[in-house]
Design a protein around this motif. Structure first.
Motif, PDB file in Angstrom:
ATOM      1  N   MET A 207     -11.441  -7.320   1.053  1.00 24.52           N
ATOM      2  CA  MET A 207     -11.634  -5.882   0.857  1.00 24.52           C
ATOM      3  C   MET A 207     -10.378  -5.230   0.302  1.00 24.52           C
ATOM      4  SD  MET A 207     -13.683  -5.008   4.398  1.00 24.52           S
ATOM      5  CE  MET A 207     -13.775  -3.247   4.018  1.00 24.52           C
ATOM      6  N   ALA A 208      -9.208  -5.724   0.725  1.00 21.64           N
ATOM      7  CA  ALA A 208      -7.945  -5.175   0.226  1.00 21.64           C
ATOM      8  C   ALA A 208      -7.822  -5.370  -1.280  1.00 21.64           C
ATOM      9  CB  ALA A 208      -6.774  -5.833   0.946  1.00 21.64           C
TER      10      ALA A 208
ATOM     11  N   GLN B  75      -7.891   1.180  -6.678  1.00 25.53           N
ATOM     12  CA  GLN B  75      -6.837   2.137  -6.341  1.00 25.53           C
ATOM     13  C   GLN B  75      -7.418   3.384  -5.677  1.00 25.53           C
ATOM     14  OE1 GLN B  75      -3.773   2.769  -9.262  1.00 25.53           O
ATOM     15  NE2 GLN B  75      -3.381   0.582  -9.473  1.00 25.53           N
ATOM     16  N   SER B  76      -8.353   3.140  -4.755  1.00 28.61           N
ATOM     17  CA  SER B  76      -8.957   4.208  -3.958  1.00 28.61           C
ATOM     18  C   SER B  76      -8.172   4.359  -2.658  1.00 28.61           C
ATOM     19  CB  SER B  76     -10.415   3.870  -3.653  1.00 28.61           C
ATOM     20  OG  SER B  76     -10.932   4.725  -2.652  1.00 28.61           O
ATOM     21  N   ILE B  77      -7.521   5.502  -2.479  1.00 24.68           N
ATOM     22  CA  ILE B  77      -6.704   5.709  -1.286  1.00 24.68           C
ATOM     23  C   ILE B  77      -7.558   5.660  -0.023  1.00 24.68           C
ATOM     24  CG2 ILE B  77      -5.391   7.431  -0.007  1.00 24.68           C
ATOM     25  CD1 ILE B  77      -3.944   8.173  -2.472  1.00 24.68           C
ATOM     26  N   GLY B  78      -8.711   6.312  -0.055  1.00 24.38           N
ATOM     27  CA  GLY B  78      -9.584   6.338   1.119  1.00 24.38           C
ATOM     28  C   GLY B  78     -10.004   4.937   1.547  1.00 24.38           C
ATOM     29  N   PHE B  79     -10.397   4.115   0.570  1.00 24.93           N
ATOM     30  CA  PHE B  79     -10.835   2.757   0.885  1.00 24.93           C
ATOM     31  C   PHE B  79      -9.668   1.914   1.411  1.00 24.93           C
ATOM     32  CE2 PHE B  79     -12.013  -1.638  -0.207  1.00 24.93           C
ATOM     33  CZ  PHE B  79     -13.264  -1.701   0.401  1.00 24.93           C
ATOM     34  N   LEU B  80      -8.477   2.094   0.819  1.00 22.68           N
ATOM     35  CA  LEU B  80      -7.311   1.346   1.279  1.00 22.68           C
ATOM     36  C   LEU B  80      -6.918   1.755   2.704  1.00 22.68           C
ATOM     37  CD1 LEU B  80      -5.167   1.288  -1.982  1.00 22.68           C
ATOM     38  CD2 LEU B  80      -6.054  -0.708  -0.765  1.00 22.68           C
ATOM     39  N   TYR B  81      -7.071   3.026   3.035  1.00 21.99           N
ATOM     40  CA  TYR B  81      -6.822   3.459   4.417  1.00 21.99           C
ATOM     41  C   TYR B  81      -7.812   2.807   5.377  1.00 21.99           C
ATOM     42  CZ  TYR B  81      -3.202   7.003   3.712  1.00 21.99           C
ATOM     43  OH  TYR B  81      -2.020   7.645   3.437  1.00 21.99           O
ATOM     44  N   LEU B  82      -9.070   2.674   4.957  1.00 22.32           N
ATOM     45  CA  LEU B  82     -10.073   1.991   5.778  1.00 22.32           C
ATOM     46  C   LEU B  82      -9.668   0.533   6.002  1.00 22.32           C
ATOM     47  CD1 LEU B  82     -12.829   1.682   7.176  1.00 22.32           C
ATOM     48  CD2 LEU B  82     -13.827   1.244   4.898  1.00 22.32           C
TER      49      LEU B  82
ATOM     50  N   PHE C 263       0.837  -1.208   0.000  1.00 20.15           N
ATOM     51  CA  PHE C 263       0.000   0.000   0.000  1.00 20.15           C
ATOM     52  C   PHE C 263       0.867   1.251   0.000  1.00 20.15           C
ATOM     53  CE2 PHE C 263      -2.587   2.895   2.932  1.00 20.15           C
ATOM     54  CZ  PHE C 263      -3.184   3.550   1.863  1.00 20.15           C
ATOM     55  N   ILE C 264       1.882   1.293   0.876  1.00 15.34           N
ATOM     56  CA  ILE C 264       2.737   2.479   0.955  1.00 15.34           C
ATOM     57  C   ILE C 264       3.518   2.677  -0.349  1.00 15.34           C
ATOM     58  CG2 ILE C 264       4.760   3.447   2.125  1.00 15.34           C
ATOM     59  CD1 ILE C 264       3.690   2.215   4.719  1.00 15.34           C
TER      60      ILE C 264
END
Length: 474
Positions: free
Chosen positions: A115-116, A123-130, A51-52
Motif C-alpha cells: 500500500m505504501a 503522492q496522496s497525503i491522505g492515503f500515506l497517512y492511512l 514520507f516526512i
C-alpha cells in the motif's frame, strides 16, 4: 529484585547457554527473531522518514498546513496504535504460539508496504497517512511479542545479553532507516528506490520469521477484548497488582519520556541553536543511536549476565550529570565571529528551502564546543542504554510466564503515554521561553530522582545504600 525460577529451557537449540551474548547470533533460537526485529525497525524508519521528507519538500502545499504540524501529525498517527492496539495484541500473544503470531504480523507488513508503494506513486497525503497508521498498528501488534518471547528462547543467564542485542540493534536500525529514507526519497528515482526497499525488507523479514522456533502459550487462553479503552483499563489495573513488575514498567516509561524528548528536539537544537544543516543532525542522530547500542551491550558485559537493578541507577545518575555538561557545551557550540551571521540566516530560512545558509559539517565541527556536544550526546545515549536494558530483562522475569506478553503490552502503553506527555510538556516549556538546550537539560536532570527511586531496588550497592539513607524502606 524478587528471585524467580529460571525460564523454560531454550527452544530449538542446545541446553547449554551461549558463552557470550554475541554467540546467540549463531543460534536458531535467537538469530531469526533478531533479524525480524532489526528489519522491522529499519523498515518503519525508512517509510516514516521518506514520507516526512516527501511532505516537507514536495506535498505540503496540497493541504495548506504548516510543515511542523504535518510532521507532528505523522508522529502522532504512528504512536497512537501503541496505546490502543497493544493491549489486545498482548492478549493474543499470550493466547497463541508467539512464533505463529510473528509470521502473521510480518505477512501484514508486506501488505502494508505494498500500500505504501501505491501511496508514494500517487503522492496522496491522505492515503500515506492511512498507511502510516496501519504501519503503526502492525508495529504495535509485534511489540508485546518481541520481548515476551525471549524468556522462552533463552536461558536466564542469556536473557540480559539477548535484551542488549535486541535493544542495541533496534536503535541502529532506527538510524540506518532514518538516513536511508531521508537520502533516497528526494533523489531522481527516489520513489522507485524507497518502494523497492520497503517491500524487499518486508519480504526478507517474513522469510526470517519462518525460521523462528515454536513458542507456545504458557498458560490458559485469555479472553481477547476488542474494545480498546476497556482493554487498556483492565490491562493497567492487572499489572498494577504486581508491584515489583509495575514499578519496572514505570521506570522504563521514563526512558521513553526522555528519549522522545531528545529525538523530537534534536532537529530544533541543530537548526535553531547551532544554525547547522541536516548533515549535522544526521551525525548527532547516529551518535545517539550508536551510544544506546553501546550502552545496551555494556550493561550485559558489566553485569556478567546477572539480571539485577544494580546498573540502572548508575545509568540514571550518569544521564543527569552529563545533562549539565551538555547544557554548557550547547552554549559553547554556538558559532561566533564570521559564522554568527550564517547562524542567524539559517534560523530565518524556511525549512523547505533546499538551498540554505546553514553551517556545513566541517564548519560546525570547526569549534571545540561542537565536539563537546557530540561527545556528550554519545555519553547520554550510553548511560541511557545502561539504564534501560537491565530493566527490560527484569520485567521479563518479574512478569508471570502466562501473562508476559500482556505485561510487555502494558509497558508499551505507558511508554507511548510518556512520549505524549513529554511532547506536551516540551511544548509548554517552549511557550514560556525556554530554549531547546534548557529543555533537554531540565528533562534529563529528572534522572536524579529516578536514580534515587531505582537505587532503592539495589540495596547492596553504594547508590542503593545512599538512597535508602535518604528514603528508607517502609
Amino acid at each position: 529484585m524478587t528471585e524467580q525460577t529460571a525460564p523454560d529451557q531454550p527452544v530449538g537449540g542446545p541446553n547449554e547457554p551461549a558463552k557470550s551474548q554475541f554467540a546467540l547470533l549463531k543460534t536458531r533460537r535467537f538469530l531469526p527473531l533478531f533479524v525480524v526485529q532489526f528489519l522491522g525497525a529499519f523498515n518503519d524508519q525508512v517509510f516514516q522518514k521518506a514520507f516526512i521528507a516527501l511532505i516537507t519538500y514536495r506535498l505540503a502545499d496540497q493541504v495548506g498546513l504548516s510543515i511542523p504540524l504535518l510532521g507532528l501529525l505523522a508522529s502522532a498517527l504512528f504512536i497512537l496504535p501503541f496505546a490502543i492496539v497493544t493491549p489486545t495484541a498482548g492478549q493474543i500473544a499470550d493466547r497463541i504460539d508467539k512464533a505463529r503470531m510473528i509470521r502473521w504480523v510480518k505477512a501484514w507488513e508486506i501488505v502494508v508496504m505494498g500500500m505504501a508503494v501505491i501511496g508514494y506513486y500517487t503522492q496522496s497525503i491522505g492515503f500515506l497517512y492511512l498507511v502510516l497508521f496501519l504501519m503503526g498498528a502492525q508495529s504495535a501488534m509485534f511489540a508485546p511479542v518481541k520481548y515476551s518471547i525471549l524468556p522462552q528462547y533463552l536461558d536466564r543467564s542469556e536473557l540480559l545479553g539477548g535484551n542488549a542485542l535486541v535493544q542495541g540493534a533496534t536503535f541502529l536500525a532506527i538510524i540506518f532507516g532514518t538516513i536511508l529514507g531521508n537520502e533516497l526519497i528526494l533523489t531522481e528515482r527516489g520513489v522507485l528506490l524507497v518502494s523497492v526497499t520497503v517491500v524487499a525488507v518486508a519480504v526478507v523479514g517474513f522469510i526470517a520469521s519462518l525460521y523462528t522456533p515454536p513458542a507456545p502459550a504458557q498458560g490458559g487462553a485469555p479472553k481477547v477484548d476488542w474494545f480498546f479503552p476497556r482493554a487498556i483499563w483492565h490491562l493497567v489495573a492487572r499489572c498494577r497488582a504486581n508491584w515489583p513488575a509495575f514499578r519496572v514498567i514505570l521506570a522504563i516509561s521514563w526512558f521513553w519520556f526522555l528519549g522522545a524528548t531528545f529525538l523530537a528536539l534534536l532537529s530544533s537544537l541543530v537548526r535553531e541553536t547551532f544554525g547547522a544543516n541536516y548533515s549535522v543532525l544526521t551525525i548527532l542522530l547516529a551518535a545517539f543511536s550508536i551510544g544506546i547500542a553501546c550502552g545496551a551491550v555494556a550493561s550485559s558485559v558489566l553485569s556478567k549476565g546477572r539480571i539485577s537493578a544494580n546498573l540502572a541507577p548508575v545509568g540514571a545518575l550518569g544521564l543527569a550529570i552529563v545533562a549539565v555538561e551538555l547544557w554548557f557545551a550547547a552554549s559553547a557550540a554556538i558559532p561566533t565571529g564570521e559564522l554568527a551571521a550564517r547562524v542567524i540566516a539559517c534560523r530565518e530560512t524556511p525549512m523547505n528551502q533546499l538551498v540554505t545558509p546553514c553551517l556545513t559539517v566541517s564548519e560546525f565541527f570547526s569549534t571545540f564546543g561542537a565536539w563537546r556536544v557530540l561527545i556528550d550526546f554519545i555519553l547520554v545515549a550510553i548511560f541511557a542504554g545502561i539504564y534501560v536494558t537491565p530493566l527490560n530483562a527484569i520485567l521479563q522475569v518479574e512478569a508471570p510466564d502466562a501473562e508476559r506478553a500482556r505485561y510487555i503490552a502494558c509497558s508499551n502503553v505507558l511508554d507511548a503515554s510518556g512520549m505524549v506527555v513529554s511532547a506536551g510538556l516540551g511544548a509548554v516549556l517552549v511557550m514560556v521561553g525556554l530554549t531547546t538546550a534548557d529543555i533537554l537539560a531540565l528533562f534529563t536532570l529528572t534522572g536524579l530522582p529516578v536514580c534515587l527511586i531505582v537505587a532503592r531496588w539495589a540495596p547492596d550497592t553504594a547508590l542503593g545504600r545512599i538512597a535508602l539513607s535518604i528514603w528508607p524502606q517502609r
